[in-house]
Design a protein around this motif. Structure first.
Motif, PDB file in Angstrom:
ATOM      1  N   LEU A  19       0.849  -1.187   0.000  1.00 48.21           N
ATOM      2  CA  LEU A  19       0.000   0.000   0.000  1.00 48.21           C
ATOM      3  C   LEU A  19       0.886   1.240   0.000  1.00 48.21           C
ATOM      4  O   LEU A  19       1.926   1.265   0.665  1.00 48.21           O
ATOM      5  CB  LEU A  19      -0.901   0.024   1.228  1.00 48.21           C
ATOM      6  CG  LEU A  19      -1.783  -1.196   1.480  1.00 48.21           C
ATOM      7  CD1 LEU A  19      -2.630  -0.976   2.723  1.00 48.21           C
ATOM      8  CD2 LEU A  19      -2.659  -1.498   0.282  1.00 48.21           C
ATOM      9  N   SER A  20       0.440   2.239  -0.728  1.00 47.24           N
ATOM     10  CA  SER A  20       1.159   3.507  -0.756  1.00 47.24           C
ATOM     11  C   SER A  20       0.188   4.644  -0.517  1.00 47.24           C
ATOM     12  O   SER A  20      -0.997   4.548  -0.846  1.00 47.24           O
ATOM     13  CB  SER A  20       1.862   3.707  -2.105  1.00 47.24           C
ATOM     14  OG  SER A  20       2.873   2.742  -2.285  1.00 47.24           O
ATOM     15  N   CYS A  21       0.712   5.711   0.040  1.00 46.51           N
ATOM     16  CA  CYS A  21      -0.114   6.882   0.339  1.00 46.51           C
ATOM     17  C   CYS A  21       0.721   8.132   0.126  1.00 46.51           C
ATOM     18  O   CYS A  21       1.839   8.229   0.641  1.00 46.51           O
ATOM     19  CB  CYS A  21      -0.611   6.822   1.776  1.00 46.51           C
ATOM     20  SG  CYS A  21      -1.543   8.276   2.306  1.00 46.51           S
ATOM     21  N   ALA A  22       0.171   9.068  -0.619  1.00 47.88           N
ATOM     22  CA  ALA A  22       0.838  10.342  -0.871  1.00 47.88           C
ATOM     23  C   ALA A  22       0.097  11.452  -0.153  1.00 47.88           C
ATOM     24  O   ALA A  22      -1.126  11.559  -0.285  1.00 47.88           O
ATOM     25  CB  ALA A  22       0.898  10.615  -2.365  1.00 47.88           C
ATOM     26  N   ALA A  23       0.833  12.248   0.578  1.00 49.77           N
ATOM     27  CA  ALA A  23       0.256  13.391   1.291  1.00 49.77           C
ATOM     28  C   ALA A  23       0.550  14.667   0.528  1.00 49.77           C
ATOM     29  O   ALA A  23       1.656  14.862   0.022  1.00 49.77           O
ATOM     30  CB  ALA A  23       0.838  13.478   2.696  1.00 49.77           C
ATOM     31  N   SER A  24      -0.438  15.533   0.460  1.00 47.01           N
ATOM     32  CA  SER A  24      -0.253  16.837  -0.164  1.00 47.01           C
ATOM     33  C   SER A  24      -0.778  17.906   0.780  1.00 47.01           C
ATOM     34  O   SER A  24      -1.571  17.639   1.673  1.00 47.01           O
ATOM     35  CB  SER A  24      -0.964  16.888  -1.512  1.00 47.01           C
ATOM     36  OG  SER A  24      -2.344  16.655  -1.360  1.00 47.01           O
ATOM     37  N   GLY A  25      -0.325  19.113   0.559  1.00 44.80           N
ATOM     38  CA  GLY A  25      -0.679  20.219   1.445  1.00 44.80           C
ATOM     39  C   GLY A  25       0.500  20.542   2.348  1.00 44.80           C
ATOM     40  O   GLY A  25       1.650  20.238   2.039  1.00 44.80           O
ATOM     41  N   SER A  26       0.201  21.150   3.478  1.00 45.54           N
ATOM     42  CA  SER A  26       1.254  21.533   4.411  1.00 45.54           C
ATOM     43  C   SER A  26       1.612  20.355   5.302  1.00 45.54           C
ATOM     44  O   SER A  26       0.808  19.946   6.131  1.00 45.54           O
ATOM     45  CB  SER A  26       0.793  22.723   5.266  1.00 45.54           C
ATOM     46  OG  SER A  26       0.546  23.855   4.461  1.00 45.54           O
ATOM     47  N   ILE A  27       2.805  19.827   5.101  1.00 51.15           N
ATOM     48  CA  ILE A  27       3.287  18.694   5.887  1.00 51.15           C
ATOM     49  C   ILE A  27       4.375  19.192   6.825  1.00 51.15           C
ATOM     50  O   ILE A  27       5.327  19.837   6.390  1.00 51.15           O
ATOM     51  CB  ILE A  27       3.832  17.583   4.971  1.00 51.15           C
ATOM     52  CG1 ILE A  27       2.825  17.247   3.868  1.00 51.15           C
ATOM     53  CG2 ILE A  27       4.184  16.351   5.800  1.00 51.15           C
ATOM     54  CD1 ILE A  27       1.476  16.786   4.366  1.00 51.15           C
ATOM     55  N   PHE A  28       4.243  18.872   8.103  1.00 48.55           N
ATOM     56  CA  PHE A  28       5.181  19.333   9.095  1.00 48.55           C
ATOM     57  C   PHE A  28       6.151  18.211   9.473  1.00 48.55           C
ATOM     58  O   PHE A  28       5.835  17.031   9.376  1.00 48.55           O
ATOM     59  CB  PHE A  28       4.440  19.804  10.351  1.00 48.55           C
ATOM     60  CG  PHE A  28       3.478  20.925  10.126  1.00 48.55           C
ATOM     61  CD1 PHE A  28       2.506  21.215  11.072  1.00 48.55           C
ATOM     62  CD2 PHE A  28       3.528  21.705   8.973  1.00 48.55           C
ATOM     63  CE1 PHE A  28       1.609  22.260  10.882  1.00 48.55           C
ATOM     64  CE2 PHE A  28       2.640  22.744   8.769  1.00 48.55           C
ATOM     65  CZ  PHE A  28       1.673  23.026   9.726  1.00 48.55           C
TER      66      PHE A  28
END
Length: 118
Positions: A19-28
């Protein structure tokens, strides 16, 4: 923050899935990323998560079979699932957990179904 998961599917017992997951937006840098799952008739539970420093938590039921990894440049988290068992059948959710002063703020991706069956 938006989370886009991929990689679910059907597999026979003993098989593998990633499984893979990509995060977008403001990542801290303090964000913890990982995976939860919810099996039929069960509550959602942590599968594995990972801090930016590399600290990992696994559910006891998946230890030694699943591995988690993060690509900090791409803001992705992956879950390699080996030796899958029927009990691993669930909807898997990507999660980003952001520490706050009095707890955590959670962001969730759409679920991806994993079915382990012969």
């Amino acid at each position: 923050v938006q989370l886009q998961a991929s990689g679910g599917g059907a597999v026979q017992p003993g098989g593998s899935l990633r499984l893979s997951c990509a995060a977008s937006g403001s990542i801290f840098s303090s964000d913890i990323m990982g995976w939860y799952r919810q099996g039929p008739g069960k509550q959602r539970e942590l599968v594995a998560d990972m801090t930016r420093e590399g600290s990992v938590d696994f559910a006891p039921s998946v230890g030694g079979r699943f591995t988690i990894s993060r690509d900090y440049a791409e803001n992705t988290v992956s879950l390699q699932m080996n030796s899958l068992e029927s009990e691993d059948t669930a909807v898997y959710y990507c999660n980003l957990r952001r520490p706050q002063d009095l707890g955590f703020e959670n962001f969730w991706g759409q679920g991806t179904l994993v079915t382990v069956s012969s």
